[in-house]
Enzyme design. Structure first.
Site, PDB file in Angstrom:
ATOM      1  N   ARG A  70       0.985  -1.224  -0.215  1.00 32.26           N
ATOM      2  CA  ARG A  70      -0.048   0.011   0.171  1.00 32.26           C
ATOM      3  C   ARG A  70       0.818   1.491   0.025  1.00 32.26           C
ATOM      4  O   ARG A  70       0.598   2.274  -0.561  1.00 32.26           O
ATOM      5  CB  ARG A  70      -0.879  -0.071   1.364  1.00 32.26           C
ATOM      6  CG  ARG A  70      -2.046   0.968   1.102  1.00 32.26           C
ATOM      7  CD  ARG A  70      -2.800   1.021   2.413  1.00 32.26           C
ATOM      8  NE  ARG A  70      -3.387  -0.316   2.603  1.00 32.26           N
ATOM      9  CZ  ARG A  70      -3.802  -0.625   3.937  1.00 32.26           C
ATOM     10  NH1 ARG A  70      -3.720   0.192   4.958  1.00 32.26           N
ATOM     11  NH2 ARG A  70      -4.211  -2.059   4.233  1.00 32.26           N
ATOM     12  N   HIS A 111       0.463   4.249  -2.673  1.00 31.41           N
ATOM     13  CA  HIS A 111      -0.023   5.534  -2.410  1.00 31.41           C
ATOM     14  C   HIS A 111       1.233   6.574  -2.571  1.00 31.41           C
ATOM     15  O   HIS A 111       1.161   7.676  -2.888  1.00 31.41           O
ATOM     16  CB  HIS A 111      -0.176   5.620  -0.919  1.00 31.41           C
ATOM     17  CG  HIS A 111      -1.445   5.033  -0.483  1.00 31.41           C
ATOM     18  ND1 HIS A 111      -2.392   5.151   0.846  1.00 31.41           N
ATOM     19  CD2 HIS A 111      -2.394   4.220  -1.003  1.00 31.41           C
ATOM     20  CE1 HIS A 111      -3.440   4.530   0.665  1.00 31.41           C
ATOM     21  NE2 HIS A 111      -3.470   3.934  -0.365  1.00 31.41           N
ATOM     22  N   GLY A 144       4.510  10.670  -7.976  1.00 35.28           N
ATOM     23  CA  GLY A 144       5.172   9.739  -8.657  1.00 35.28           C
ATOM     24  C   GLY A 144       6.121   8.916  -7.656  1.00 35.28           C
ATOM     25  O   GLY A 144       5.892   9.234  -6.474  1.00 35.28           O
ATOM     26  N   ASP A 180       8.560   8.638  -5.454  1.00 36.04           N
ATOM     27  CA  ASP A 180       9.715   9.550  -4.924  1.00 36.04           C
ATOM     28  C   ASP A 180       9.832   9.359  -3.306  1.00 36.04           C
ATOM     29  O   ASP A 180      10.765  10.192  -3.009  1.00 36.04           O
ATOM     30  CB  ASP A 180       9.265  10.908  -5.380  1.00 36.04           C
ATOM     31  CG  ASP A 180       8.249  11.670  -4.812  1.00 36.04           C
ATOM     32  OD1 ASP A 180       7.305  10.855  -4.219  1.00 36.04           O
ATOM     33  OD2 ASP A 180       8.111  12.970  -4.874  1.00 36.04           O
ATOM     34  N   ASN A 234      -3.718   7.610   4.499  1.00 33.50           N
ATOM     35  CA  ASN A 234      -2.205   6.999   4.983  1.00 33.50           C
ATOM     36  C   ASN A 234      -2.141   6.865   6.266  1.00 33.50           C
ATOM     37  O   ASN A 234      -1.397   5.803   6.689  1.00 33.50           O
ATOM     38  CB  ASN A 234      -1.003   7.943   4.172  1.00 33.50           C
ATOM     39  CG  ASN A 234      -0.948   7.998   2.926  1.00 33.50           C
ATOM     40  OD1 ASN A 234      -1.281   6.960   2.076  1.00 33.50           O
ATOM     41  ND2 ASN A 234      -0.479   9.183   2.365  1.00 33.50           N
ATOM     42  N   HIS A 252      -5.395  -5.838  -3.303  1.00 34.17           N
ATOM     43  CA  HIS A 252      -6.210  -6.211  -2.195  1.00 34.17           C
ATOM     44  C   HIS A 252      -6.419  -7.376  -1.765  1.00 34.17           C
ATOM     45  O   HIS A 252      -7.090  -7.780  -0.571  1.00 34.17           O
ATOM     46  CB  HIS A 252      -7.626  -5.483  -2.487  1.00 34.17           C
ATOM     47  CG  HIS A 252      -7.661  -3.908  -2.580  1.00 34.17           C
ATOM     48  ND1 HIS A 252      -8.545  -3.509  -3.372  1.00 34.17           N
ATOM     49  CD2 HIS A 252      -6.728  -3.060  -2.318  1.00 34.17           C
ATOM     50  CE1 HIS A 252      -8.615  -2.141  -3.188  1.00 34.17           C
ATOM     51  NE2 HIS A 252      -7.415  -1.865  -2.717  1.00 34.17           N
TER      52      HIS A 252
END
Length: 322
Positions: A62, A66, A72, A74, A94, A191
């Site tokens: 995840r 996310h 992007g 990073d 988050n 998932h």
């Protein structure tokens, strides 16, 4: 006139060279000389963390999703909030990612043997692959060479696909990251491992619409089970929720089988069966796990290429900029 022609050809060559450079920015062998033990250290870190906490693989996967979906791939999801800025990791979607300590642990170990070499963005990408493989899923070669971002804003997490999205919204969200309809259905298969808190799906369980108390696309018995796990009482635990498929610790194609049975936990999961653009893909993966594994590996590489920064820093500490 001759000078102008030369200038035009020079500009064309420069642009072509830049495009080629961009395409070649990531490389499977990026650390072969500068840090040959990088992937081994990351794998051992993920493996040890998983032995301590079985939820780690799902959280690392995840985290990768996310992170890549915001700015992007990073590692902006790792940055801590400051007095003047609330960072991505503290954005509502988050809160349940957690397991940031796994990346921090791997980064600390790598800094000892290969200082200022392996980016946090690459660590996340490799750790996500290892999380899938350790859970019984496919293995793929992770392309490396990402740089770490320096900007992280919690309000940008609103751009993450929501568990209430319909298929058109999902397609639009994934397309904005260069991903196809098939990529979207494939990556949704992530998932197959993990857990969800009640807040992400309880709107399907009561007062769903004027005509239906419960989402009619949901298996009735399954809905009753979820209602028991997510009572309306304010006394329910803050960690109340459910696993996302019946084999939540194993990366397999059970997620798609669950959808065929009306047991998709999120509305966005179950919606995949009700749209002609996605139904055939769900049915294919439900009967052919090898096809799902093959496509998942390819889609993960594709997502991992999104928004890659060629110029930037390699953080010394995972949770703040240099």
């Amino acid at each position: 006139m001759e000078f102008s022609k030369r200038l035009v050809f020079a500009l064309i060559f420069t642009v072509f060279a830049m495009v080629r450079l961009s395409e070649a920015a990531l490389d499977a062998h990026y650390y072969d000389r500068s840090c040959p033990v990088a992937e081994k250290i990351i794998l051992e870190t993920v493996k040890n963390a998983t032995l301590y906490d079985p939820k780690v693989p799902a959280r690392l996967l995840r985290m990768f999703f996310h992170d890549c979906f915001i700015r992007g791939c990073d590692a902006s999801i790792l940055l801590d909030s400051t007095r003047s800025n609330q960072a991505e990791k503290d954005g509502p979607p988050n809160i349940s990612v957690r397991s940031f300590y796994v990346i921090e642990d791997a980064k600390t170990k790598l800094e000892k043997v290969c200082p200022r070499t392996v980016s946090c963005a690459d660590i996340i990408a490799i750790a996500a692959r290892d999380a899938v493989t350790l859970s019984g899923g496919p293995y793929w070669t992770v392309l490396k060479g990402r740089k770490d971002g320096t900007i992280s804003r919690a309000n940008e997490t609103i751009n993450l696909p929501a568990p209430t999205f319909n298929v058109s919204q999902l397609i639009q969200s994934f397309a904005a990251r260069g991903l196809s309809v098939k990529d979207m259905v494939t990556l949704s298969g992530g998932h197959t491992i993990g857990f969800s808190h009640c807040s992400s799906f309880e709107s399907r369980l009561q007062n769903f619409s004027k005509l239906h108390d419960v989402d009619p696309s949901m298996n009735f018995a399954f809905a009753q089970t979820l209602k028991k796990k997510c009572p309306r009482s304010s006394n329910r635990g803050k960690n109340a929720g459910t696993v996302l498929d019946s084999t939540s610790a194993v990366f397999d194609n059970d997620y798609y089988k669950q959808i065929l049975s009306g047991k998709g936990v999120f509305g966005s999961d179950q919606a995949l069966l009700g749209d002609y653009r996605t139904k055939w893909i769900v049915e294919t993966f439900a009967r052919d796990q090898k096809a799902f594994f093959r496509e998942f590996a390819a889609s993960m590489v594709k997502l991992g290429n999104f928004g890659v920064k060629e110029i930037g820093e390699v953080r010394v500490k995972s949770h703040f900029v240099n």
